[in-house]
Scaffold this motif. Sequence first.
Motif, PDB file in Angstrom:
ATOM      1  N   GLU A   1       4.845 -13.830 -40.173  1.00  0.00           N
ATOM      2  CA  GLU A   1       5.742 -13.251 -41.176  1.00  0.00           C
ATOM      3  C   GLU A   1       5.076 -12.068 -41.886  1.00  0.00           C
ATOM      4  O   GLU A   1       5.729 -11.059 -42.180  1.00  0.00           O
ATOM      5  CB  GLU A   1       6.145 -14.306 -42.204  1.00  0.00           C
ATOM      6  CG  GLU A   1       7.057 -15.398 -41.665  1.00  0.00           C
ATOM      7  CD  GLU A   1       7.527 -16.331 -42.759  1.00  0.00           C
ATOM      8  OE1 GLU A   1       7.888 -15.842 -43.848  1.00  0.00           O
ATOM      9  OE2 GLU A   1       7.528 -17.553 -42.534  1.00  0.00           O
TER      10      GLU A   1
ATOM     11  N   ASP B   1       5.102  -9.174 -39.416  1.00  0.00           N
ATOM     12  CA  ASP B   1       6.474  -8.643 -39.334  1.00  0.00           C
ATOM     13  C   ASP B   1       6.772  -7.732 -40.517  1.00  0.00           C
ATOM     14  O   ASP B   1       7.368  -6.658 -40.365  1.00  0.00           O
ATOM     15  CB  ASP B   1       7.489  -9.789 -39.306  1.00  0.00           C
ATOM     16  CG  ASP B   1       7.665 -10.388 -37.917  1.00  0.00           C
ATOM     17  OD1 ASP B   1       7.437  -9.680 -36.919  1.00  0.00           O
ATOM     18  OD2 ASP B   1       8.044 -11.576 -37.841  1.00  0.00           O
ATOM     19  N   SER B   2       6.359  -8.162 -41.709  1.00  0.00           N
ATOM     20  CA  SER B   2       6.669  -7.371 -42.907  1.00  0.00           C
ATOM     21  C   SER B   2       5.884  -6.060 -42.916  1.00  0.00           C
ATOM     22  O   SER B   2       6.366  -5.049 -43.425  1.00  0.00           O
ATOM     23  CB  SER B   2       6.382  -8.183 -44.173  1.00  0.00           C
ATOM     24  OG  SER B   2       4.996  -8.288 -44.443  1.00  0.00           O
TER      25      SER B   2
ATOM     26  N   GLN C   1       7.749  -1.713 -42.377  1.00  0.00           N
ATOM     27  CA  GLN C   1       7.658  -0.742 -43.465  1.00  0.00           C
ATOM     28  C   GLN C   1       8.457   0.524 -43.173  1.00  0.00           C
ATOM     29  O   GLN C   1       8.479   1.019 -42.045  1.00  0.00           O
ATOM     30  CB  GLN C   1       6.203  -0.382 -43.730  1.00  0.00           C
ATOM     31  CG  GLN C   1       5.381  -1.502 -44.334  1.00  0.00           C
ATOM     32  CD  GLN C   1       5.936  -1.953 -45.667  1.00  0.00           C
ATOM     33  OE1 GLN C   1       5.982  -1.214 -46.646  1.00  0.00           O
ATOM     34  NE2 GLN C   1       6.401  -3.213 -45.689  1.00  0.00           N
TER      35      GLN C   1
ATOM     36  N   ARG D   1       4.273 -11.577 -47.851  1.00  0.00           N
ATOM     37  CA  ARG D   1       5.032 -10.586 -47.087  1.00  0.00           C
ATOM     38  C   ARG D   1       5.407  -9.418 -47.986  1.00  0.00           C
ATOM     39  O   ARG D   1       5.742  -9.581 -49.148  1.00  0.00           O
ATOM     40  CB  ARG D   1       6.273 -11.215 -46.446  1.00  0.00           C
ATOM     41  CG  ARG D   1       7.301 -11.740 -47.416  1.00  0.00           C
ATOM     42  CD  ARG D   1       8.369 -12.601 -46.745  1.00  0.00           C
ATOM     43  NE  ARG D   1       9.374 -13.021 -47.730  1.00  0.00           N
ATOM     44  CZ  ARG D   1      10.153 -14.092 -47.581  1.00  0.00           C
ATOM     45  NH1 ARG D   1      10.062 -14.853 -46.495  1.00  0.00           N
ATOM     46  NH2 ARG D   1      11.040 -14.393 -48.516  1.00  0.00           N
TER      47      ARG D   1
ATOM     48  N   HIS E   1       7.805  -6.174 -48.976  1.00  0.00           N
ATOM     49  CA  HIS E   1       9.153  -5.646 -48.848  1.00  0.00           C
ATOM     50  C   HIS E   1       9.072  -4.365 -48.023  1.00  0.00           C
ATOM     51  O   HIS E   1       8.032  -3.693 -47.990  1.00  0.00           O
ATOM     52  CB  HIS E   1       9.753  -5.367 -50.219  1.00  0.00           C
ATOM     53  CG  HIS E   1       9.942  -6.598 -51.060  1.00  0.00           C
ATOM     54  ND1 HIS E   1      10.583  -6.585 -52.271  1.00  0.00           N
ATOM     55  CD2 HIS E   1       9.577  -7.891 -50.852  1.00  0.00           C
ATOM     56  CE1 HIS E   1      10.609  -7.801 -52.777  1.00  0.00           C
ATOM     57  NE2 HIS E   1       9.996  -8.613 -51.943  1.00  0.00           N
ATOM     58  N   SER E   2      10.167  -4.000 -47.392  1.00  0.00           N
ATOM     59  CA  SER E   2      10.124  -2.892 -46.435  1.00  0.00           C
ATOM     60  C   SER E   2       9.724  -1.562 -47.076  1.00  0.00           C
ATOM     61  O   SER E   2       9.139  -0.705 -46.417  1.00  0.00           O
ATOM     62  CB  SER E   2      11.477  -2.746 -45.733  1.00  0.00           C
ATOM     63  OG  SER E   2      12.499  -2.459 -46.683  1.00  0.00           O
TER      64      SER E   2
ATOM     65  N   LYS F   1       7.585  -1.235 -49.623  1.00  0.00           N
ATOM     66  CA  LYS F   1       6.402  -1.435 -50.460  1.00  0.00           C
ATOM     67  C   LYS F   1       5.416  -0.283 -50.346  1.00  0.00           C
ATOM     68  O   LYS F   1       5.017   0.336 -51.345  1.00  0.00           O
ATOM     69  CB  LYS F   1       5.730  -2.758 -50.084  1.00  0.00           C
ATOM     70  CG  LYS F   1       4.704  -3.271 -51.114  1.00  0.00           C
ATOM     71  CD  LYS F   1       3.292  -2.816 -50.860  1.00  0.00           C
ATOM     72  CE  LYS F   1       2.335  -3.497 -51.824  1.00  0.00           C
ATOM     73  NZ  LYS F   1       0.955  -2.983 -51.708  1.00  0.00           N
TER      74      LYS F   1
ATOM     75  N   ASP G   1       6.367 -10.531 -51.717  1.00  0.00           N
ATOM     76  CA  ASP G   1       6.683 -11.934 -51.950  1.00  0.00           C
ATOM     77  C   ASP G   1       5.415 -12.757 -51.766  1.00  0.00           C
ATOM     78  O   ASP G   1       4.788 -12.729 -50.701  1.00  0.00           O
ATOM     79  CB  ASP G   1       7.762 -12.426 -50.976  1.00  0.00           C
ATOM     80  CG  ASP G   1       9.101 -11.725 -51.165  1.00  0.00           C
ATOM     81  OD1 ASP G   1       9.382 -11.297 -52.296  1.00  0.00           O
ATOM     82  OD2 ASP G   1       9.863 -11.615 -50.182  1.00  0.00           O
TER      83      ASP G   1
END
Length: 260
Positions: free
Chosen positions: A22, A25-26, A30, A92, A94-95, A97, A201
């Motif tokens: 996870e 993935d995060s 981006q 994780r 956020h896209s 970030k 998160d």
Amino acid sequence: MEIKRPKVTIVIPFYNDPYVGEAIDSALAQSYDNLEIIVVDDGSTLHQDKVAPYLNRIYYLGKANGGTASALNHGFRYATGEYIAWLSSDDRFHSGKVEKQLDAMIRSGALIGHTGFNQMDAAGSLTRTSILPPGYESGELYRALRKSNPVNGSTVMMHQSLFRLIGKFNESLPYTHDLDYWFRVLLTGIPLHLTPEALMDYRMHEAMGTVRHSAAIAREVEAVYEKYGKRWELYLTQLGYITSNTDARSESKRSRRISR
């Protein structure tokens, strides 16, 4: 003429963590595209299979087990980005970030910064949202550090030059290398810039270090405050953020967020 945006390296220290996929993935999701992603396997014996599907899109570094500080130092040494972001393997991003934080740091000339964050449970469901640590401008962050660590390591991004200036994370501190590092940075006069938005998160779960090693953490926290406490009080007095050291921090319990 298009100006090339600086490369950012995301370093993910990993040890036997089932959530590492996870985190990766995060990082891959981006919105900022000039990225390098380094996963540092700190001697894992479990869950390397979670990393295998990503090997053609990340740099995967293995090393003997030495703790989070040693894994961060290993990843930072190999990072080629102008900026480096830390992401714990059970958290994780956020896209937006990296893009939002980098833009805010560049505009303010910051060498190191952190952001707000959300809290999630083991299943990844949010349990608290928009947790914003204090900013540095009014001295609130400095006063908070007298008794706690309000800076979440997985929100931190720094310029490569700062890591070269301050040096590596203290590998003798398994749990409080982050708090130790913030003191070292701030005591040089370098502010910790805040992007006041939840951009990460943070996962709370039973296998995390804060749950499993609370007694050892408490002892280590005491040692860090013993090392920096007097200097910190004097520094805050010089800055005018406190009037004296007569209201010094309590020596009993301190609530703080540690790195895992």
